[in-house]
Design an enzyme around this catalytic site. Structure first.
Site, PDB file in Angstrom:
ATOM      1  N   TYR A 110      45.025  16.359  -9.766  1.00 23.33           N
ATOM      2  CA  TYR A 110      43.602  16.737  -9.744  1.00 23.33           C
ATOM      3  C   TYR A 110      42.777  15.485  -9.462  1.00 23.33           C
ATOM      4  CZ  TYR A 110      39.209  18.507 -11.977  1.00 23.33           C
ATOM      5  OH  TYR A 110      37.915  18.877 -12.265  1.00 23.33           O
ATOM      6  N   LYS A 123      44.605  19.499  -6.322  1.00 22.38           N
ATOM      7  CA  LYS A 123      43.249  20.053  -6.452  1.00 22.38           C
ATOM      8  C   LYS A 123      42.258  18.955  -6.105  1.00 22.38           C
ATOM      9  CE  LYS A 123      39.979  21.728  -9.964  1.00 22.38           C
ATOM     10  NZ  LYS A 123      39.791  21.895 -11.416  1.00 22.38           N
TER      11      LYS A 123
END
Lengths: 294, 294, 294, 294
Positions: free
Chosen positions: D136, D165
């Protein structure tokens, strides 16, 4: 009467054992070295002290150990920053109980805070204690940038915010703060390579981890400025500047712990995800430290 | 022998008539005022002089008029920056012919320049003239930021680049430059609110448009620093700081021309797309100027 | 009736001879290639056309040559940006006289412009001509960043600002502009690697220098999006993306002129301080171009 | 076999009681609503879930409650980020034991991490568990920015980092990641206003807190893109864009909790220093939500 913070405010690292636990005896020894070297104040649990990576239990132990080791010979300001206001308050109360002269508060936060949230954070901590607060601005680590205008507003709204530590490295922020507070709020420099400019601008003190490795030169620079001897101050500043630049560039806990090891003081490694300083950088630091003694 | 640039280097605006033409007599009068006020050097055709908005013909007229008005009483450095290297060379030669003591070169460019292009620009200009070059770093206007490392490299590669004007407002760039050149290349401060920090760091001079409006205070600050009287320098600096901040914030030609009008010297308006200072800001400037005389 | 700008708007470079003069025959030949390739409009004297580095006389020659070469087969939008409002007006009038369908205006300025100055610049140019204006936002080269809010305000205040070219590379600016103008002002993408996202967001056209080197792929991407065939558009986009990234990263005039030489079209070198593309980068470009044909 | 993450991945807030304690029944009810609404996956303890402000005990409770409430109807990815690597590992193991299908890791840190430290952090977590990791990147909250080049390097070096992400809001990072991994690593959009561009660029899913307030529109947008109906997708995107912009601008936990209250679901207030959404902003949010139903 509260003690005055001025001059060289030294930030000890938090030593860890080889099992990655807080090494309280080593911390006490390090604080003793710092106090004996003549620094004007001690500040445990700052950025340098890896406060952000300690459990609450460890944090309490460090606060207590450092305050005892100082033994009221110089003032102590304890960094009590935490991600939640409630835990920052818990730490502030603990520090006050343990004998701190002041607490330092950086508005660290995962989510960016708006001005009301920052002000609320300071106000709630201030209500919970009776010792002064040093407001600390360091957007590079906290993710929250407080303008001089906001800082001045907080100082007006929260009476026991009585000191400001500025670590952006922008001397014009200090000018602005002095203007906005009519010089009534002392400001402290928290960006090592800005030390000369900050003292020229009227900073009351210099918050620095450099004394872990060399206390003599920061003290001499401060004294030269106090004695209004700018040429000597400038010469002293440029002499120690390579060290100041190095420890900032490589991260304070990482570089200071490597430097302590070079000086035969074992403070252990910084805590993961931080990693010990690499070999090439350690060799560079050894050269810098040798040059200072040369 | 080339003249030394040091102290307060004053940047006159370029006055325009009400027909939007260069007003040479007004320029000569303004230069006369500056020289008479005691500044140590004159720098026409800088950012303040709206050099970027002049036709070649106008540019030549301003260079010639300013140099004649100085009449060799103090050294003159002429800003010769242009978007193409060829026209920068043309201007540099014109300035040398007209009697300039040095030229100032900012690598303005529409397209961002890489390091080879910046170096090539300086090298080609340097080859075309025999007077020294003051390298000028001001990314906010030129769009090209030169690191201290690149500046030091240019100074080594191009021998008649002998001075550096730093206008980023970051005193740490000056420290770095001093380190990289072992103090052999004098540096000048081009960011007005950084004047105190820059002089503390060892700047040889201060390049400023402030003397158009008030020469006394910048001169007094420089002299206090020369006399190693830091408390007085600091007091003088904070006294003039509101003026320095104001003229930077509002744009130098815009604010200085408004200020000259308040002082009954008509230098006209800045050239469109620049617009004259608004009424509210002009009133603020009037207050600032009045306070300086108070 | 004014012609509609949509689809692939191609930006020719300005060829120079080996004496560094504008090469009008080469320009006419390049424009002919572009029109023949099927692009939907031609835009001389943009950033790609090194407009900023041309004398007024050269500028007039390029405008005239390009418009004649197009011969009304597709619409022409001419970049008329200049550092002063007066000269921007002169260029806008020249372009209108010469037969341009629209002019493109970037608020280039040495000094940062405030909102009133930007608005005044557009308003004065608009008053001087009767053809539409394409507002152009490209802070990386102009130094002036116009927010979507300001752009929408200018479109409301200046009726013949009827198109917006956004080159920040931030698709969210396009979304915001569409919201603020209720979709009534067509926007065009000026950031090559943003082409897919911009067309997905509803951009009316794509302003690009890529067709100098390959017109087929940008045209095919635009057509796939018009045909609502997103998988094909995505595949076409990723296929040409290395070229788009390369020409942006190395600067459009520099890389496109190098690419034209690889394609056996001699457009000369970019003008100093710009330098021709280095050998290693030219080899990389040759590989990219070869892969597109593969 | 591991479950695939794709489509709309919904991030529940963490409800608190009026005593500022985790409200597990409300969390279970909120998760139930989300699963019933048809979202494709659930992600507790993300930024939205105020994970950074929870004690370890609270964190465990939220992970456990959310996983049970989902009951394996859709895949669950649990955010396990923590300031120390050791505690991140503890959380990752807890999540795996509790039945998570994957964990999401943001390299939050007080001190900026270098590339070796970031890589080491991912590698040590990966060794400790056998479920996949979603890397992320969200520099705005973590203070650590991972370039596409570094992300690709981590994916190569740490085999169970299998998803990325991206929350910078820059679609060009997604293009670059797709290029660097030859499309082999699925990427997910974490910047709500970038949803259309990201899906156009080939994102496998959209990580979003919007379904707490409205699941229908994000689902419809994803389905329109799957059906290759770009005009409909664009229309759906602009329809929900005001909500997406609002929740990002005001901070996700703050705005989503205010929105839930408007929808008669009491999730309590965000934890201090965060404050509840102000009255004026709440009124604005009410209007936005009403418009979506209109």
């Amino acid at each position: 009467m509260t003690k005055q913070f001025k001059g060289i405010i030294a930030y000890p690292v938090t030593p860890f054992t080889h099992n990655n636990e807080v090494d309280a005896p080593a911390l006490a020894a390090l604080v003793e070295r710092l106090v004996s070297s003549g620094v004007h104040a001690i500040a445990p649990l700052g950025s340098t002290g890896e406060s952000a990576y300690l459990s609450d239990h460890e944090w309490d132990c460090v606060a207590d150990t450092a305050i005892r080791a100082v033994g009221r010979r110089v003032p102590v300001v304890v960094g009590i920053s935490d991600l939640t206001t409630d835990n920052a308050i818990r730490r502030a109360r603990f520090a006050e109980q343990a004998g701190a002269d002041a607490v330092m508060v950086l508005p660290v936060s995962y989510w960016k805070l708006n001005e009301a949230e920052i002000l609320g954070h300071y106000a709630r901590i201030a209500e919970a204690i009776s010792i002064p607060i040093m407001l600390y601005n360091n957007p590079a680590t906290s993710g929250v940038d407080m303008s001089p205008e906001l800082i001045a507003r907080i100082c007006r709204a929260v009476p026991n915010v009585t000191m400001v530590k500025e670590s952006t490295g922008d001397v014009q922020r200090m000018h602005r703060l002095a203007q906005l507070t009519d010089g009534a709020i002392p400001f402290y420099n928290g960006s090592n390579p800005l030390a000369l400019a900050a003292l020229a601008a009227g900073a009351t003190g210099w918050c620095t981890a450099a004394p872990n490795l060399n206390a003599e030169l920061p003290l001499a620079l401060y004294e030269a400025m106090q004695a209004n001897d700018l040429p000597r101050a400038r010469q002293l500043f440029y002499r120690q500047l390579p060290l100041l630049q190095f420890i900032v560039r490589g991260g304070l806990p990482t570089t200071v712990k490597a430097g302590l090891k070079l000086l035969d003081f074992d403070a252990g490694a910084p805590r993961a995800p931080l990693q010990p300083l690499g070999d090439m950088q350690t060799a560079e630091l050894a050269t810098i430290l040798a040059n200072l003694r040369g």
